[in-house]
Design an enzyme around this catalytic site. Sequence first.
Site, PDB file in Angstrom:
ATOM      1  CB  SER A 328     -61.382 -23.598-116.177  1.00  0.00           C
ATOM      2  OG  SER A 328     -60.378 -24.475-115.718  1.00  0.00           O
ATOM      3  CG  ASP A 367     -54.572 -31.009-117.957  1.00  0.00           C
ATOM      4  OD1 ASP A 367     -54.324 -29.993-118.614  1.00  0.00           O
ATOM      5  OD2 ASP A 367     -55.663 -31.604-118.006  1.00  0.00           O
ATOM      6  CG  HIS A 373     -55.838 -32.313-122.895  1.00  0.00           C
ATOM      7  ND1 HIS A 373     -57.209 -32.433-122.837  1.00  0.00           N
ATOM      8  CD2 HIS A 373     -55.444 -31.959-121.634  1.00  0.00           C
ATOM      9  CE1 HIS A 373     -57.636 -32.150-121.609  1.00  0.00           C
ATOM     10  NE2 HIS A 373     -56.576 -31.865-120.854  1.00  0.00           N
TER      11      HIS A 373
END
Length: 626
Positions: A328, A367, A373
């Site tokens: 990430s 995810d 989210h």
Amino acid sequence: MNSKHQAFRNYGEEKKLTQRRVTAAAIFVLFLSIILMVRLFYLQVMNYELYQTKADENRVMLVTDPPPRGLIYDRNGVVLADNRPIHSLTVIPERVANFPELKRELSGIIDISDSEWEDFDNRLKEYRRPYQSLTLKPQLTDEEWAKVSVDLYKLDGVQVEAQLTRYYPYGEAFAHAIGYVGRITSKDLERVDRLAYQGALFIGKTGIEGFYEDTLFGKTGLSKVEVNARGRIMSELEKQPPTPGKDLRLHLDARLQQYAYDLLGDYKGSVVAIDPDTGGILALVSKPGFDPNLFVRGISVQDYSSLRNSKKLPLFNRALRGGYPPASTIKPFMGLAGLEYGFSSWTERYFAKGYYQINPNGRRYRDWKRTGHGWIGLERSIIESVDTYYYQLSNKMGITPIHNFLSRFGFGQNNLLDLNGGSVGLLPSNEWKKAKYNEPWYPGDSVNVGIGQGFMVATPVQIAAATSALAGRGHYYYPRMAQSVGGEPIEFPGERGDDHHIVLKDQRNWERMIVAMRKVITDSKGTARRLQGTDYLIAGKTGTGQVFSLQEDEEYDSEKLDQRLHDHALFIGFAPAEKPKISVFAIFENGGSSSKPADLSKKLFDAYLYNDYPVEYDNLKGSGDD
């Protein structure tokens, strides 16, 4: 007596006979003298130069005098590579009549290992100047020196010489950055001037020692000395002193380097810190390291086998050659790529479920947050590290824009100015996959690359340099170790530094991305919110790199996995965010949680910005430290 039988002597005839004999003898002597004089004239006058040279060869010999190697300092004047005096046992082969006998005699005085004799025999076969001494046993102990000195008078061709040896005072934490010198081999002599290295014991092998060999070595001196029949030096007739190697000052900060190494604890990993204003490498850590002093005089078979066979790979330079998924930490760069090519905007909203599908009935790309989210934008995707946002973004972009944009940050390239052995990593493309696997590039490949997984591989120094460019708002400096040589600033051929300026279509995107990275720390949902509470602003991004692939609905459970299968923990960051003085990339191999490298980075920021290190690092505080 009857007078008629009495013989009368003729004294006149005898005198004449004697005179004739004396004259003949004198003529003969004169003839011999003339021959001798002619011969002497021939030898002493007509062939003077020839026989003077031969006489000198028996009486006078040339001795090379290796130059003192240049020292290596950190940015504050701390000596990282020093020279220390030693006494070594050397041999002039031309003065030895019987090597087996010499070996027997020496072995009865001190212990000389088989490997030392083997190394001596190998160097004896290599080219060298006549009457040049060869080191048989380096670094004699005081006891060995005393024992040899007692019997030295009867050991033809053997002598004890004072020499300088390389010494690395801070050992393994600096091994992969500084490198080391080692004994000169026949392979080394193929790449250098053999005459220049006559009598030299060492040559730079790796790291800074290897790259700056020409600078650090200097120029060999020559001495014409008078010797006796046993080869002992009686007097020095002429001397051309050696030119010492030039000292090297690095950007490296010794305290920061050692502190970063220690903060990795028992984990394998790497830390690279860079000054965004210069590209100077402040710390280049690869753990575990090794003691470079072992290699200076020739490492033993046992020690080398131990290092080579260790599962922790201490000889492997993770900072330069370690290939890791950036995970990430790639997301800020992917976000900028989306903005640059019009595939995303700061205002666009995306509903982030707990998974993403390329096709309605296709595979689910999960995810990290299984419940999703909700509605988010680009900024929130950075703050919470939303995988599904980058799945859809990378699928829309495809690999070509991704490849083209990331290459501007040095990914997929050897970006080192003054270190050898760096890996280029892997920045995949359509062409690469076709050549490698004879397969086309699939959308799923782009999805994986979008979160820094899949085919993409980068080295710590590549990620650190890209982070530094982000901190510098697009100023990409190629990472460099050396700051000055002999007190003069280094100018690299074809200096690249400021010339590489990454210009975005909208330059405001630099600041907006940095604001998002600041909120990774300051926001209540930021993935590095544990770093809150500093007097300065930190911009950062966490990352968790998978070591193995999970099945579509398989969950990651570290407690059920062997340590070597735990995720890698990564962090990139810089501080102060508004005008950065230091950028950091840190990775804990199989570290699991990204909190580890984040905490490490914060401690490095505190120490470097405030010049406030734990007291145990005071020995690394140089004259340049306030």
